[in-house]
Design a protein around this motif. Structure first.
Motif, PDB file in Angstrom:
ATOM      1  N   GLY A  29      41.377  42.737  43.702  1.00  0.00           N
ATOM      2  CA  GLY A  29      40.716  41.691  42.913  1.00  0.00           C
ATOM      3  C   GLY A  29      39.563  42.272  42.112  1.00  0.00           C
ATOM      4  O   GLY A  29      39.434  42.014  40.903  1.00  0.00           O
ATOM      5  N   ARG A  30      38.721  43.075  42.772  1.00  0.00           N
ATOM      6  CA  ARG A  30      37.570  43.675  42.080  1.00  0.00           C
ATOM      7  C   ARG A  30      38.015  44.607  40.955  1.00  0.00           C
ATOM      8  O   ARG A  30      37.410  44.665  39.903  1.00  0.00           O
ATOM      9  CB  ARG A  30      36.685  44.422  43.088  1.00  0.00           C
ATOM     10  N   TRP A  31      39.094  45.327  41.202  1.00  0.00           N
ATOM     11  CA  TRP A  31      39.632  46.246  40.183  1.00  0.00           C
ATOM     12  C   TRP A  31      39.971  45.455  38.911  1.00  0.00           C
ATOM     13  O   TRP A  31      39.659  45.861  37.807  1.00  0.00           O
ATOM     14  CB  TRP A  31      40.885  46.930  40.748  1.00  0.00           C
ATOM     15  N   PRO A  61      43.169  39.112  35.045  1.00  0.00           N
ATOM     16  CA  PRO A  61      43.365  38.188  36.178  1.00  0.00           C
ATOM     17  C   PRO A  61      43.587  38.984  37.461  1.00  0.00           C
ATOM     18  O   PRO A  61      44.084  40.122  37.414  1.00  0.00           O
ATOM     19  CB  PRO A  61      44.624  37.401  35.795  1.00  0.00           C
ATOM     20  N   ARG A  62      43.238  38.402  38.605  1.00  0.00           N
ATOM     21  CA  ARG A  62      43.354  39.115  39.893  1.00  0.00           C
ATOM     22  C   ARG A  62      44.772  39.635  40.148  1.00  0.00           C
ATOM     23  O   ARG A  62      44.959  40.681  40.754  1.00  0.00           O
ATOM     24  CB  ARG A  62      42.937  38.186  41.040  1.00  0.00           C
ATOM     25  N   THR A  63      45.759  38.904  39.631  1.00  0.00           N
ATOM     26  CA  THR A  63      47.143  39.330  39.870  1.00  0.00           C
ATOM     27  C   THR A  63      47.428  40.694  39.226  1.00  0.00           C
ATOM     28  O   THR A  63      48.264  41.446  39.724  1.00  0.00           O
ATOM     29  CB  THR A  63      48.142  38.284  39.332  1.00  0.00           C
ATOM     30  N   MET A 108      44.455  47.890  52.483  1.00  0.00           N
ATOM     31  CA  MET A 108      44.389  48.058  51.029  1.00  0.00           C
ATOM     32  C   MET A 108      43.482  46.966  50.465  1.00  0.00           C
ATOM     33  O   MET A 108      43.891  45.813  50.410  1.00  0.00           O
ATOM     34  CB  MET A 108      45.787  47.919  50.438  1.00  0.00           C
ATOM     35  N   ASP A 109      42.289  47.329  50.088  1.00  0.00           N
ATOM     36  CA  ASP A 109      41.350  46.301  49.640  1.00  0.00           C
ATOM     37  C   ASP A 109      40.789  46.663  48.266  1.00  0.00           C
ATOM     38  O   ASP A 109      40.673  47.836  47.921  1.00  0.00           O
ATOM     39  CB  ASP A 109      40.212  46.177  50.671  1.00  0.00           C
ATOM     40  N   GLY A 110      40.443  45.644  47.498  1.00  0.00           N
ATOM     41  CA  GLY A 110      39.775  45.865  46.217  1.00  0.00           C
ATOM     42  C   GLY A 110      40.631  45.603  44.991  1.00  0.00           C
ATOM     43  O   GLY A 110      40.191  45.871  43.875  1.00  0.00           O
ATOM     44  N   ARG A 133      44.423  31.313  52.678  1.00  0.00           N
ATOM     45  CA  ARG A 133      43.248  30.550  52.232  1.00  0.00           C
ATOM     46  C   ARG A 133      42.962  30.736  50.741  1.00  0.00           C
ATOM     47  O   ARG A 133      42.111  30.057  50.182  1.00  0.00           O
ATOM     48  CB  ARG A 133      42.012  31.035  52.982  1.00  0.00           C
ATOM     49  N   ARG A 134      43.618  31.687  50.131  1.00  0.00           N
ATOM     50  CA  ARG A 134      43.365  31.951  48.705  1.00  0.00           C
ATOM     51  C   ARG A 134      44.049  30.906  47.832  1.00  0.00           C
ATOM     52  O   ARG A 134      44.954  30.205  48.292  1.00  0.00           O
ATOM     53  CB  ARG A 134      43.878  33.348  48.357  1.00  0.00           C
ATOM     54  N   PRO A 135      43.650  30.830  46.560  1.00  0.00           N
ATOM     55  CA  PRO A 135      44.287  29.838  45.677  1.00  0.00           C
ATOM     56  C   PRO A 135      45.805  30.018  45.659  1.00  0.00           C
ATOM     57  O   PRO A 135      46.304  31.150  45.678  1.00  0.00           O
ATOM     58  CB  PRO A 135      43.692  30.157  44.298  1.00  0.00           C
TER      59      PRO A 135
HETATM   60  C1  IPE Z   1      43.512  43.462  48.680  1.00  0.00           C
HETATM   61  O1  IPE Z   1      42.731  43.205  47.590  1.00  0.00           O
HETATM   62  C2  IPE Z   1      44.862  42.806  48.601  1.00  0.00           C
HETATM   63  C3  IPE Z   1      45.023  41.651  49.498  1.00  0.00           C
HETATM   64  C4  IPE Z   1      44.147  41.196  50.348  1.00  0.00           C
HETATM   65  C5  IPE Z   1      46.277  40.943  49.408  1.00  0.00           C
HETATM   66  P1  IPE Z   1      41.834  41.882  47.474  1.00  0.00           P
HETATM   67  O2  IPE Z   1      42.630  40.851  46.745  1.00  0.00           O
HETATM   68  O3  IPE Z   1      41.292  41.485  48.795  1.00  0.00           O
HETATM   69  O4  IPE Z   1      40.676  42.430  46.537  1.00  0.00           O
HETATM   70  P2  IPE Z   1      39.148  42.006  46.560  1.00  0.00           P
HETATM   71  O5  IPE Z   1      38.644  42.211  47.954  1.00  0.00           O
HETATM   72  O6  IPE Z   1      39.087  40.563  46.145  1.00  0.00           O
HETATM   73  O7  IPE Z   1      38.512  42.927  45.563  1.00  0.00           O
END
Ligand code: IPE
Ligand code: IPE
Ligand code: MG
Length: 226
Positions: free
Chosen positions: A15-17, A24-26, A11-13, A62-64
């Motif tokens: 953050g971009r969504w 915010p990414r959350t 499941m990716d994307g 590794r993310r914030p």
């Molecule tokens: C996927 O979405 C969810 C996780 C990795 C937890 P991302 O957070 O990787 O979204 P992008 O890749 O930054 O858009």
């Protein structure tokens, strides 16, 4: 219809969504949870027997810290509020990955969900959380060494999973990112540009259709039409 299909979803994307909406990414992760709910609900009627979803990789630490914390909190909330519904739907939850780096309250919610859904027979929902396939392989190799058994069957047992037939990765990325390397040995891949929070039942149907048109040969020759 007997369901046999085992699908893995990277499941990716999320953050971009969120970024596209200046959220915010959350907020993307929250929308991602809604997509999980949709897909889990429709999976059994699409012939899916088990669904392995990549929720949080061992490298995602590794993310914030703020994002990690929000993500893990969201997962816990999902489990607390969703378990009754999952039981009604006949879904059995199983977690893959390390548990020792997670908070006690999250591990408690995970164990409760596993226990309460253990008799679900319509769909197995495997959630990969603090998961790394390479680490899982190292752990399995250790069990093999302890047992003195070195064969494929024992490796598969030690991993505690099953082969994945189809891997779907969203958001236009085309890589495994340490997702079930052993189990994907003969998996088919469907990549889509769709961002995970936008992934619909229709998208899932379309991916399964693409998969069903593929010829799986496992090193042999295409099955002769009888
Ligand atoms: C996927 O979405 C969810 C996780 C990795 C937890 P991302 O957070 O990787 O979204 P992008 O890749 O930054 O858009
Ligand atoms: C893979 O996505 C992990 C999950 C979907 C949970 P990432 O977004 O973390 O992967 P990379 O970093 O782009 O390979
Ligand atoms: Mg990503």
């Amino acid at each position: 219809m007997t369901s046999t299909l085992h699908i893995g979803i990277i499941m990716d994307g999320n953050g971009r969504w969120a970024e596209r909406r200046s959220h915010p990414r959350t907020a993307g992760h929250r929308a991602g949870v809604r997509a999980v709910r949709r897909i889990v609900e429709s999976a059994p009627s699409l012939g899916v027997r088990s669904l392995t979803v990549y929720a949080f990789s061992a490298d995602n630490w590794r993310r914030p810290e703020m994002e990690v914390r929000a993500l893990l909190r969201l997962l816990r909330t999902y489990l607390i509020y969703e378990t009754d519904r999952l039981i009604q739907q006949g879904v059995r939850i199983q977690f893959m990955g390390r548990r020792d780096r997670l908070s006690e309250t999250l591990v408690e919610a995970m164990e409760t969900a596993e226990l309460r859904t253990r008799s679900g027979e319509c769909l197995t929902l495997r959630i990969a959380l603090d998961y790394s396939s390479r680490e899982a392989l190292v752990d399995a190799a250790k069990s093999m060494a302890e047992a003195g058994r070195f064969d494929r069957q024992f490796m598969a047992e030690a991993l505690g999973t099953e082969d994945i037939d189809l891997v779907i990765r969203t958001a236009g990325e085309q890589r495994l990112s340490d997702f079930f390397l052993w189990e994907c040995a003969y998996a088919e891949f469907v990549f889509t540009e769709r961002l995970w929070p936008d992934f619909s039942t229709q998208d899932m149907k379309a991916a399964i259709e693409v998969y069903s048109r593929r010829t799986r040969k496992f090193g042999g020759l295409p099955a002769m039409a009888s």
